[in-house]
Design a protein around this motif. Structure first.
Motif, PDB file in Angstrom:
ATOM      1  N   ILE A 199      10.912  -8.026 -17.060  1.00 22.98           N
ATOM      2  CA  ILE A 199      10.109  -7.981 -15.833  1.00 22.98           C
ATOM      3  C   ILE A 199      10.339  -6.665 -15.122  1.00 22.98           C
ATOM      4  N   PHE A 200       9.262  -6.121 -14.572  1.00 20.76           N
ATOM      5  CA  PHE A 200       9.417  -4.975 -13.670  1.00 20.76           C
ATOM      6  C   PHE A 200       8.663  -5.286 -12.392  1.00 20.76           C
ATOM      7  N   SER A 201       9.304  -5.012 -11.253  1.00 28.36           N
ATOM      8  CA  SER A 201       8.536  -5.028 -10.017  1.00 28.36           C
ATOM      9  C   SER A 201       9.109  -4.024  -9.037  1.00 28.36           C
ATOM     10  N   GLY A 202       8.311  -3.668  -8.064  1.00 28.11           N
ATOM     11  CA  GLY A 202       8.739  -2.656  -7.105  1.00 28.11           C
ATOM     12  C   GLY A 202       8.205  -2.934  -5.719  1.00 28.11           C
ATOM     13  N   MET A 203       8.874  -2.337  -4.742  1.00 27.46           N
ATOM     14  CA  MET A 203       8.387  -2.388  -3.351  1.00 27.46           C
ATOM     15  C   MET A 203       8.553  -1.010  -2.743  1.00 27.46           C
ATOM     16  N   ARG A 204       7.593  -0.641  -1.903  1.00 27.37           N
ATOM     17  CA  ARG A 204       7.711   0.630  -1.193  1.00 27.37           C
ATOM     18  C   ARG A 204       8.675   0.489  -0.018  1.00 27.37           C
ATOM     19  N   PRO A 205       9.573   1.450   0.137  1.00 27.16           N
ATOM     20  CA  PRO A 205      10.558   1.334   1.221  1.00 27.16           C
ATOM     21  C   PRO A 205       9.972   1.774   2.559  1.00 27.16           C
ATOM     22  N   VAL A 254      12.977   0.361  -6.083  1.00 28.89           N
ATOM     23  CA  VAL A 254      12.514   0.829  -4.774  1.00 28.89           C
ATOM     24  C   VAL A 254      11.620   2.040  -5.035  1.00 28.89           C
ATOM     25  N   VAL A 255      10.320   1.869  -4.841  1.00 28.56           N
ATOM     26  CA  VAL A 255       9.391   2.910  -5.289  1.00 28.56           C
ATOM     27  C   VAL A 255       9.133   3.935  -4.175  1.00 28.56           C
ATOM     28  N   ASP A 256      10.064   4.865  -4.049  1.00 30.40           N
ATOM     29  CA  ASP A 256       9.971   5.838  -2.948  1.00 30.40           C
ATOM     30  C   ASP A 256       8.865   6.870  -3.179  1.00 30.40           C
ATOM     31  N   GLY A 282      -3.722   8.942  -7.643  1.00 26.78           N
ATOM     32  CA  GLY A 282      -2.944   8.583  -8.828  1.00 26.78           C
ATOM     33  C   GLY A 282      -1.967   7.438  -8.625  1.00 26.78           C
ATOM     34  N   TYR A 283      -1.968   6.833  -7.439  1.00 32.02           N
ATOM     35  CA  TYR A 283      -1.032   5.745  -7.130  1.00 32.02           C
ATOM     36  C   TYR A 283      -0.916   4.709  -8.262  1.00 32.02           C
ATOM     37  N   PRO A 284      -2.051   4.146  -8.716  1.00 35.53           N
ATOM     38  CA  PRO A 284      -1.916   3.114  -9.755  1.00 35.53           C
ATOM     39  C   PRO A 284      -1.500   3.668 -11.120  1.00 35.53           C
ATOM     40  N   LEU A 322       0.804   6.025 -11.447  1.00 35.20           N
ATOM     41  CA  LEU A 322       2.264   6.045 -11.306  1.00 35.20           C
ATOM     42  C   LEU A 322       2.830   4.630 -11.468  1.00 35.20           C
ATOM     43  N   GLN A 323       2.134   3.667 -10.905  1.00 30.02           N
ATOM     44  CA  GLN A 323       2.573   2.277 -11.046  1.00 30.02           C
ATOM     45  C   GLN A 323       2.573   1.858 -12.516  1.00 30.02           C
ATOM     46  N   ALA A 324       1.562   2.290 -13.254  1.00 31.19           N
ATOM     47  CA  ALA A 324       1.509   1.976 -14.687  1.00 31.19           C
ATOM     48  C   ALA A 324       2.714   2.584 -15.407  1.00 31.19           C
ATOM     49  N   ALA A 325       3.065   3.809 -15.023  1.00 22.64           N
ATOM     50  CA  ALA A 325       4.217   4.459 -15.655  1.00 22.64           C
ATOM     51  C   ALA A 325       5.506   3.684 -15.350  1.00 22.64           C
ATOM     52  N   ASP A 326       5.638   3.195 -14.116  1.00 19.35           N
ATOM     53  CA  ASP A 326       6.819   2.391 -13.747  1.00 19.35           C
ATOM     54  C   ASP A 326       7.010   1.237 -14.736  1.00 19.35           C
ATOM     55  N   ILE A 327       5.909   0.537 -14.950  1.00 17.80           N
ATOM     56  CA  ILE A 327       5.976  -0.706 -15.726  1.00 17.80           C
ATOM     57  C   ILE A 327       6.174  -0.414 -17.221  1.00 17.80           C
ATOM     58  N   PHE A 359       5.980  -8.577 -18.053  1.00 18.16           N
ATOM     59  CA  PHE A 359       5.531  -9.356 -16.898  1.00 18.16           C
ATOM     60  C   PHE A 359       5.827  -8.616 -15.594  1.00 18.16           C
ATOM     61  N   VAL A 360       4.890  -8.755 -14.670  1.00 13.86           N
ATOM     62  CA  VAL A 360       5.024  -8.075 -13.383  1.00 13.86           C
ATOM     63  C   VAL A 360       4.750  -9.065 -12.253  1.00 13.86           C
ATOM     64  N   PRO A 361       5.795  -9.534 -11.567  1.00 11.39           N
ATOM     65  CA  PRO A 361       5.551 -10.442 -10.450  1.00 11.39           C
ATOM     66  C   PRO A 361       4.966  -9.674  -9.266  1.00 11.39           C
ATOM     67  N   VAL A 362       3.768 -10.027  -8.894  1.00 11.18           N
ATOM     68  CA  VAL A 362       3.076  -9.347  -7.790  1.00 11.18           C
ATOM     69  C   VAL A 362       2.187 -10.333  -7.051  1.00 11.18           C
ATOM     70  N   GLY A 363       1.699  -9.901  -5.907  1.00 11.42           N
ATOM     71  CA  GLY A 363       0.688 -10.661  -5.183  1.00 11.42           C
ATOM     72  C   GLY A 363      -0.689 -10.329  -5.721  1.00 11.42           C
ATOM     73  N   ASP A 393      -3.217  -8.989  -4.460  1.00 13.61           N
ATOM     74  CA  ASP A 393      -3.771  -7.667  -4.124  1.00 13.61           C
ATOM     75  C   ASP A 393      -3.486  -6.626  -5.208  1.00 13.61           C
ATOM     76  N   GLN A 394      -2.480  -6.896  -6.035  1.00 10.00           N
ATOM     77  CA  GLN A 394      -2.078  -5.907  -7.047  1.00 10.00           C
ATOM     78  C   GLN A 394      -2.782  -6.093  -8.396  1.00 10.00           C
ATOM     79  N   LEU A 395      -3.613  -7.135  -8.504  1.00 14.36           N
ATOM     80  CA  LEU A 395      -4.240  -7.403  -9.804  1.00 14.36           C
ATOM     81  C   LEU A 395      -5.085  -6.234 -10.334  1.00 14.36           C
ATOM     82  N   PRO A 396      -5.863  -5.561  -9.478  1.00 16.98           N
ATOM     83  CA  PRO A 396      -6.629  -4.408  -9.998  1.00 16.98           C
ATOM     84  C   PRO A 396      -5.714  -3.317 -10.572  1.00 16.98           C
ATOM     85  N   HIS A 397      -4.532  -3.136  -9.960  1.00 10.94           N
ATOM     86  CA  HIS A 397      -3.603  -2.124 -10.483  1.00 10.94           C
ATOM     87  C   HIS A 397      -3.071  -2.532 -11.851  1.00 10.94           C
ATOM     88  N   LEU A 398      -2.812  -3.814 -12.009  1.00 12.34           N
ATOM     89  CA  LEU A 398      -2.336  -4.309 -13.302  1.00 12.34           C
ATOM     90  C   LEU A 398      -3.412  -4.162 -14.367  1.00 12.34           C
TER      91      LEU A 398
HETATM   92  N1  TRP Z   1       2.004  -1.140  -5.618  1.00 14.58           N
HETATM   93  C1  TRP Z   1       3.027  -2.106  -5.392  1.00 14.58           C
HETATM   94  C2  TRP Z   1       2.859  -2.709  -4.006  1.00 14.58           C
HETATM   95  O1  TRP Z   1       2.315  -2.075  -3.122  1.00 14.58           O
HETATM   96  C3  TRP Z   1       4.409  -1.491  -5.504  1.00 14.58           C
HETATM   97  C4  TRP Z   1       4.700  -1.060  -6.912  1.00 14.58           C
HETATM   98  C5  TRP Z   1       4.864   0.211  -7.382  1.00 14.58           C
HETATM   99  C6  TRP Z   1       4.856  -1.923  -8.021  1.00 14.58           C
HETATM  100  N2  TRP Z   1       5.128   0.198  -8.698  1.00 14.58           N
HETATM  101  C7  TRP Z   1       5.139  -1.080  -9.137  1.00 14.58           C
HETATM  102  C8  TRP Z   1       4.771  -3.315  -8.175  1.00 14.58           C
HETATM  103  C9  TRP Z   1       5.307  -1.615 -10.409  1.00 14.58           C
HETATM  104  C10 TRP Z   1       4.952  -3.830  -9.465  1.00 14.58           C
HETATM  105  C11 TRP Z   1       5.216  -2.985 -10.559  1.00 14.58           C
HETATM  106  O2  TRP Z   1       3.291  -3.814  -3.788  1.00 14.58           O
END
Ligand code: TRP
Length: 326
Positions: free
Chosen positions: A7-13, A42-44, A131-133, A135-140, A147-151, A153-158
């Motif tokens: 699993i990967f997930s992130g939150m902006r600080p 922590v996705v700074d 490029g926000y999404p 970068l998010q793709a690269a994170d994952i 699997f990515v636990p998200v709300g 609102d994040q489905l389009p990014h996934l």
């Molecule tokens: N975009 C996510 C949010 O606003 C934060 C985030 C960044 C993220 N990279 C991620 C979430 C990777 C899941 C996986 O909540």
């Protein structure tokens, strides 16, 4: 120990976390730790995409976020807790993904145009924000997370992430996995006064709130306006205190019944809710106090997380560079 996947997930600080963040995401993250190999980041850099103009508090916010996570029960023995900008490969993979991502794909992400409009005064008409999404793709994908636990609102990014992965695999004959969303079921909580939770309304219950603060915030909240005397029958469906009861209490049916019958007054009902919130928050307070008494511990967790994250993404990047041919 065999786990069901990664699993990967992130939150902006961006701000301290609230009880709403706990119920909406963190509680789920804590639960997932036993069944999955979890990377919590922590996705700074993501915070910079909208907040590049005010960075003075960024370091402090990153630390604060890690403390909130650990207090909530994220266990650094089980999960990898780290900071995005400490692991430079996220930027490298983002760059490579940006080469193959058609502009049309990022421009049509629904959050993009919407946020451009909403945050007009922030001047986010930038390359980085577009490029926000990516970068998010690269994170994952850097961790090959399944699997990515998200709300919601994040489905389009996934979805965009999956498209980027498919295109990458097609172009370079790799077999990077397409991640799937793990949607959490709990609705976002409003502020304790029923309005949208917001710093400026003072209606957020911070995870770091003391028992007294919780008590007084709950006590001041407005309930059903038609319930004036304590024996008036109430209408839980319009009462925000009841919304909180529903999310936090066992025995909701009893609260509802007694409220409707007029046998439960608002003062007692609030006292009951504050007690339940505080019961849930007490273990968090204990963990927070322990962390505060040993400030070096947070740094150790972050450093250990950096090493463990790096070990995994470095392997992915070797494969990716070879496939691309650089
Ligand atoms: N975009 C996510 C949010 O606003 C934060 C985030 C960044 C993220 N990279 C991620 C979430 C990777 C899941 C996986 O909540």
């Amino acid at each position: 120990m065999s786990k069901q996947g990664r699993i990967f997930s992130g939150m902006r600080p961006t701000q301290r976390l609230t009880l709403g963040n706990y119920k909406g995401a963190l509680e789920n993250w804590v639960r997932l730790q036993d069944d999955y190999e979890c990377f919590y980041c922590v996705v700074d850099w993501h915070a910079l995409t909208t907040g590049y103009q005010e960075t003075a508090d960024l370091r402090q916010n990153i630390r604060g976020m890690v403390i909130d996570w650990l207090a909530a029960g994220i266990d650094p023995e089980k999960s990898v807790v780290f900071v995005q900008s400490h692991v430079k490969e996220h930027a490298e993979l983002h760059l490579l993904f940006s080469m193959i991502t058609p502009l049309g794909w990022v421009e049509r992400v629904p959050t993009y145009k919407e946020q451009l409009r909403q945050l007009e005064e922030r001047e986010i008409n930038t390359y980085g924000f577009l490029g926000y999404p990516v970068l998010q793709a690269a994170d994952i994908v850097g961790y090959k997370a399944g699997f990515v636990p998200v709300g919601e609102d994040q489905l389009p990014h996934l979805e965009l992430c999956r498209e980027i992965v498919r295109r990458f695999n097609f172009l370079y004959h790799t077999a990077l996995p397409e991640p799937r969303a793990l949607l959490s079921k709990v609705p976002m909580l409003p502020g304790i006064d029923g309005r949208k939770m917001s710093k400026s309304y003072g209606n957020a219950i911070w995870l770091s709130a003391s028992a007294e603060e919780v008590q007084s915030q709950v006590q001041q909240a407005i309930t059903d306006p038609a319930k004036i005397r304590k024996n008036d029958p109430g209408h839980p469906e319009v009462c925000n205190i009841f919304t909180f009861h529903r999310v936090f209490s066992t025995g909701v049916a009893d609260v509802e019944e007694r409220c409707r019958a007029g046998s439960l007054g608002c003062v007692a009902c609030k006292r009951d809710l504050a007690g339940k919130l505080n019961l849930a928050m007490e273990p968090m307070r204990e963990r927070r106090a322990r962390l505060e008494s040993r400030p070096g511990l947070v740094d150790e967790v972050i450093e250990d997380g950096r090493e463990r994250a790096h070990r995994v993404i470095a392997r992915t990047m070797e494969e990716v560079r070879a496939a691309v041919g650089i």
